[in-house]
Design a protein around this motif. Sequence first.
Motif, mmCIF file in Angstrom:
data_model
loop_
_atom_site.group_PDB
_atom_site.id
_atom_site.type_symbol
_atom_site.label_atom_id
_atom_site.label_comp_id
_atom_site.label_asym_id
_atom_site.label_seq_id
_atom_site.Cartn_x
_atom_site.Cartn_y
_atom_site.Cartn_z
ATOM 1 N N ARG A 170 -69.871 143.096 67.598
ATOM 2 C CA ARG A 170 -70.939 143.750 66.821
ATOM 3 C C ARG A 170 -71.386 145.050 67.479
ATOM 4 O O ARG A 170 -71.616 146.052 66.797
ATOM 5 C CB ARG A 170 -72.120 142.798 66.634
ATOM 6 N N ASN B 179 -79.994 147.517 66.992
ATOM 7 C CA ASN B 179 -80.030 146.073 66.739
ATOM 8 C C ASN B 179 -81.013 145.741 65.626
ATOM 9 O O ASN B 179 -80.799 144.801 64.864
ATOM 10 C CB ASN B 179 -80.395 145.304 68.013
ATOM 11 N N PRO C 294 -78.766 144.323 62.210
ATOM 12 C CA PRO C 294 -78.792 143.007 62.859
ATOM 13 C C PRO C 294 -77.549 142.186 62.521
ATOM 14 O O PRO C 294 -76.712 142.592 61.708
ATOM 15 C CB PRO C 294 -80.044 142.351 62.275
ATOM 16 N N ARG C 295 -77.465 141.037 63.117
ATOM 17 C CA ARG C 295 -76.313 140.156 62.889
ATOM 18 C C ARG C 295 -76.172 139.813 61.400
ATOM 19 O O ARG C 295 -75.062 139.753 60.876
ATOM 20 C CB ARG C 295 -76.474 138.882 63.709
ATOM 21 N N LYS C 296 -77.282 139.598 60.731
ATOM 22 C CA LYS C 296 -77.251 139.269 59.294
ATOM 23 C C LYS C 296 -76.540 140.352 58.487
ATOM 24 O O LYS C 296 -75.840 140.058 57.519
ATOM 25 C CB LYS C 296 -78.670 139.104 58.749
ATOM 26 N N TRP C 297 -76.731 141.591 58.876
ATOM 27 C CA TRP C 297 -76.104 142.718 58.182
ATOM 28 C C TRP C 297 -74.589 142.605 58.279
ATOM 29 O O TRP C 297 -73.878 142.798 57.297
ATOM 30 C CB TRP C 297 -76.604 144.028 58.790
ATOM 31 N N ASP D 113 -72.957 139.811 58.904
ATOM 32 C CA ASP D 113 -72.569 138.602 58.175
ATOM 33 C C ASP D 113 -72.388 138.915 56.692
ATOM 34 O O ASP D 113 -71.441 138.444 56.058
ATOM 35 C CB ASP D 113 -73.617 137.498 58.352
ATOM 36 N N ARG D 114 -73.298 139.719 56.121
ATOM 37 C CA ARG D 114 -73.193 140.103 54.713
ATOM 38 C C ARG D 114 -71.945 140.947 54.449
ATOM 39 O O ARG D 114 -71.381 140.906 53.364
ATOM 40 C CB ARG D 114 -74.441 140.855 54.265
ATOM 41 N N SER E 223 -67.676 135.317 62.695
ATOM 42 C CA SER E 223 -68.165 134.973 64.013
ATOM 43 C C SER E 223 -67.189 133.979 64.640
ATOM 44 O O SER E 223 -66.922 132.914 64.073
ATOM 45 C CB SER E 223 -69.555 134.339 63.910
ATOM 46 N N ASP F 286 -69.051 130.621 65.422
ATOM 47 C CA ASP F 286 -69.308 129.800 64.240
ATOM 48 C C ASP F 286 -68.017 129.188 63.699
ATOM 49 O O ASP F 286 -68.003 128.044 63.244
ATOM 50 C CB ASP F 286 -69.982 130.627 63.143
#
Length: 111
Positions: free
Chosen positions: A37, A88, A92-95, A97-98, A103, A106
Amino acid sequence: HIRRVTRELAPVLRGWANYFSLVDVKRPLEALDQWVRRRLRDVIWRQWKRPRTRRRKLLALGLDDHRAWKSAGNGRGPWWNAGASHMNQALPRKWFDRLGLISVLDTVKKA
């Protein structure tokens, strides 16, 4: 452009996840995800090139005006900025993920 990179990265990350699926350690996989990331944030920061563009993009990603202006013109390098709190917060990580970024941690957990 960054969507294409995440698409091309997916098989590689899936491969890493399969390679590490027998291992029962969390930290190295977490660190690998974080590094990926950060590297993508570095690429994004380099794409933005000019401080004015960086400010505009940071504003669009939800940073307040003062922080976006201060971050865009800080004069630090892309790798430093990729790990800084303003990036960050903006990405963020959610961005990721979308966007469909896989991951490794995961994926290993699911297996």
